[in-house]
Design a protein around this motif. Structure first.
Motif, PDB file in Angstrom:
ATOM      1  N   LYS A 103     -49.966  -8.977  55.622  1.00 48.24           N
ATOM      2  CA  LYS A 103     -49.543  -8.648  56.986  1.00 48.24           C
ATOM      3  C   LYS A 103     -49.638  -7.145  57.250  1.00 48.24           C
ATOM      4  N   GLY A 104     -49.233  -6.335  56.309  1.00 47.00           N
ATOM      5  CA  GLY A 104     -49.291  -4.889  56.503  1.00 47.00           C
ATOM      6  C   GLY A 104     -50.706  -4.404  56.768  1.00 47.00           C
ATOM      7  N   ASN A 105     -51.670  -4.906  56.010  1.00 47.99           N
ATOM      8  CA  ASN A 105     -53.068  -4.537  56.233  1.00 47.99           C
ATOM      9  C   ASN A 105     -53.540  -4.973  57.620  1.00 47.99           C
ATOM     10  N   VAL A 106     -53.191  -6.198  57.987  1.00 45.75           N
ATOM     11  CA  VAL A 106     -53.596  -6.724  59.292  1.00 45.75           C
ATOM     12  C   VAL A 106     -52.987  -5.879  60.409  1.00 45.75           C
ATOM     13  N   ASP A 107     -51.708  -5.558  60.296  1.00 47.17           N
ATOM     14  CA  ASP A 107     -51.040  -4.745  61.326  1.00 47.17           C
ATOM     15  C   ASP A 107     -51.701  -3.377  61.478  1.00 47.17           C
ATOM     16  N   ILE A 108     -52.075  -2.771  60.369  1.00 52.31           N
ATOM     17  CA  ILE A 108     -52.711  -1.444  60.420  1.00 52.31           C
ATOM     18  C   ILE A 108     -54.090  -1.532  61.071  1.00 52.31           C
ATOM     19  N   VAL A 109     -54.880  -2.547  60.703  1.00 48.31           N
ATOM     20  CA  VAL A 109     -56.197  -2.718  61.316  1.00 48.31           C
ATOM     21  C   VAL A 109     -56.050  -2.956  62.822  1.00 48.31           C
TER      22      VAL A 109
ATOM     23  N   LEU B 252     -63.554 -14.809  73.694  1.00 48.82           N
ATOM     24  CA  LEU B 252     -62.278 -14.422  73.095  1.00 48.82           C
ATOM     25  C   LEU B 252     -62.192 -15.040  71.714  1.00 48.82           C
ATOM     26  N   ILE B 253     -61.686 -14.253  70.758  1.00 54.23           N
ATOM     27  CA  ILE B 253     -61.428 -14.762  69.408  1.00 54.23           C
ATOM     28  C   ILE B 253     -59.932 -14.663  69.179  1.00 54.23           C
ATOM     29  N   VAL B 254     -59.294 -15.824  68.991  1.00 57.21           N
ATOM     30  CA  VAL B 254     -57.880 -15.808  68.641  1.00 57.21           C
ATOM     31  C   VAL B 254     -57.786 -16.096  67.145  1.00 57.21           C
ATOM     32  N   MET B 255     -56.903 -15.379  66.496  1.00 56.62           N
ATOM     33  CA  MET B 255     -56.806 -15.431  65.046  1.00 56.62           C
ATOM     34  C   MET B 255     -55.359 -15.677  64.647  1.00 56.62           C
ATOM     35  N   TYR B 256     -55.144 -16.726  63.855  1.00 52.92           N
ATOM     36  CA  TYR B 256     -53.807 -17.041  63.359  1.00 52.92           C
ATOM     37  C   TYR B 256     -53.838 -16.992  61.839  1.00 52.92           C
ATOM     38  N   LEU B 257     -53.017 -16.115  61.266  1.00 52.87           N
ATOM     39  CA  LEU B 257     -52.924 -15.953  59.813  1.00 52.87           C
ATOM     40  C   LEU B 257     -51.577 -16.526  59.371  1.00 52.87           C
ATOM     41  N   ALA B 258     -51.624 -17.733  58.843  1.00 54.36           N
ATOM     42  CA  ALA B 258     -50.405 -18.494  58.547  1.00 54.36           C
ATOM     43  C   ALA B 258     -49.661 -17.935  57.343  1.00 54.36           C
ATOM     44  N   PRO B 259     -48.341 -17.847  57.458  1.00 54.52           N
ATOM     45  CA  PRO B 259     -47.528 -17.475  56.303  1.00 54.52           C
ATOM     46  C   PRO B 259     -47.824 -18.431  55.138  1.00 54.52           C
ATOM     47  N   GLY B 260     -47.831 -17.887  53.929  1.00 55.33           N
ATOM     48  CA  GLY B 260     -48.070 -18.700  52.742  1.00 55.33           C
ATOM     49  C   GLY B 260     -49.525 -18.973  52.439  1.00 55.33           C
ATOM     50  N   THR B 261     -50.445 -18.385  53.235  1.00 52.14           N
ATOM     51  CA  THR B 261     -51.881 -18.552  52.973  1.00 52.14           C
ATOM     52  C   THR B 261     -52.498 -17.191  52.665  1.00 52.14           C
ATOM     53  N   GLN B 262     -53.737 -17.234  52.185  1.00 49.26           N
ATOM     54  CA  GLN B 262     -54.455 -15.983  51.945  1.00 49.26           C
ATOM     55  C   GLN B 262     -55.597 -15.778  52.937  1.00 49.26           C
ATOM     56  N   SER B 263     -56.255 -16.823  53.342  1.00 52.28           N
ATOM     57  CA  SER B 263     -57.252 -16.791  54.420  1.00 52.28           C
ATOM     58  C   SER B 263     -58.292 -15.680  54.277  1.00 52.28           C
ATOM     59  N   PRO B 264     -59.022 -15.642  53.152  1.00 57.67           N
ATOM     60  CA  PRO B 264     -59.986 -14.550  52.958  1.00 57.67           C
ATOM     61  C   PRO B 264     -61.106 -14.530  53.991  1.00 57.67           C
TER      62      PRO B 264
END
Length: 162
Positions: A121-127, A83-95
């Motif tokens: 966030k919009g790109n992530v939601d669409i993917v 399992l891969i859990v992914m957290y994309l924190a607000p205020g970061t870019q995380s390339p």
């Protein structure tokens, strides 16, 4: 059990890679919250790429042994994880996390937490929608998913189960 980069990966039990925002100083230490939740559970291996001896002065080049070791460890751990859990924190870019999202979008082993305030966030939601990647809204949601997925995994490996 927690395995941090660059320690050797373990196999033979259920493993989870903690992908996501690390930007030193910008991202909350979310990996620690998850590690604390499973600290006493020897049945779940957490692959944590947050490295205690990380040196931001390392040249990010393939010829730099320390940098190459880190990236190679992460790629191997991502591939090995159940399992891969992914957290994309607000205020970061995380390339790098976005790169990992693209690399593993087809894997069927991703869970994403991308709260409001993440710059793409919009790109992530669409993917996530396109590839059927489940999303949660909090770090507590990540912890719940790890628990549920581990339970599903153990149930599917009981004798007599197909």
């Amino acid at each position: 059990m927690i395995i941090q980069s660059p320690d050797p990966l373990l196999t033979g039990t259920y493993s989870v890679f903690l992908a996501g925002s690390i930007e030193m100083g910008s991202a909350v230490h979310w990996q620690q919250q998850i590690c604390n939740a499973f600290r006493d559970d020897e049945n779940i291996i957490l692959y944590n790429p947050r490295r205690d001896d990380w040196d931001s002065s390392w040249k990010q080049e393939i010829t730099n042994p320390a940098f190459n070791e880190q990236v190679t460890w992460e790629l191997n751990a991502l591939d090995a994880a159940d399992l891969i859990v992914m957290y994309l924190a607000p205020g970061t870019q995380s390339p790098i996390t976005l790169l990992e999202l693209g690399l593993h979008a087809h894997s069927k082993k991703l869970i994403v937490c991308c709260p409001e305030g993440f710059w793409r966030k919009g790109n992530v939601d669409i993917v996530c929608e396109r590839f059927g990647i489940p999303q949660v809204t909090t770090i507590e949601g990540i912890i719940s998913v790890i628990t549920a997925k581990y339970y599903e995994h153990t149930q599917s490996h009981l004798p007599g189960k197909i």
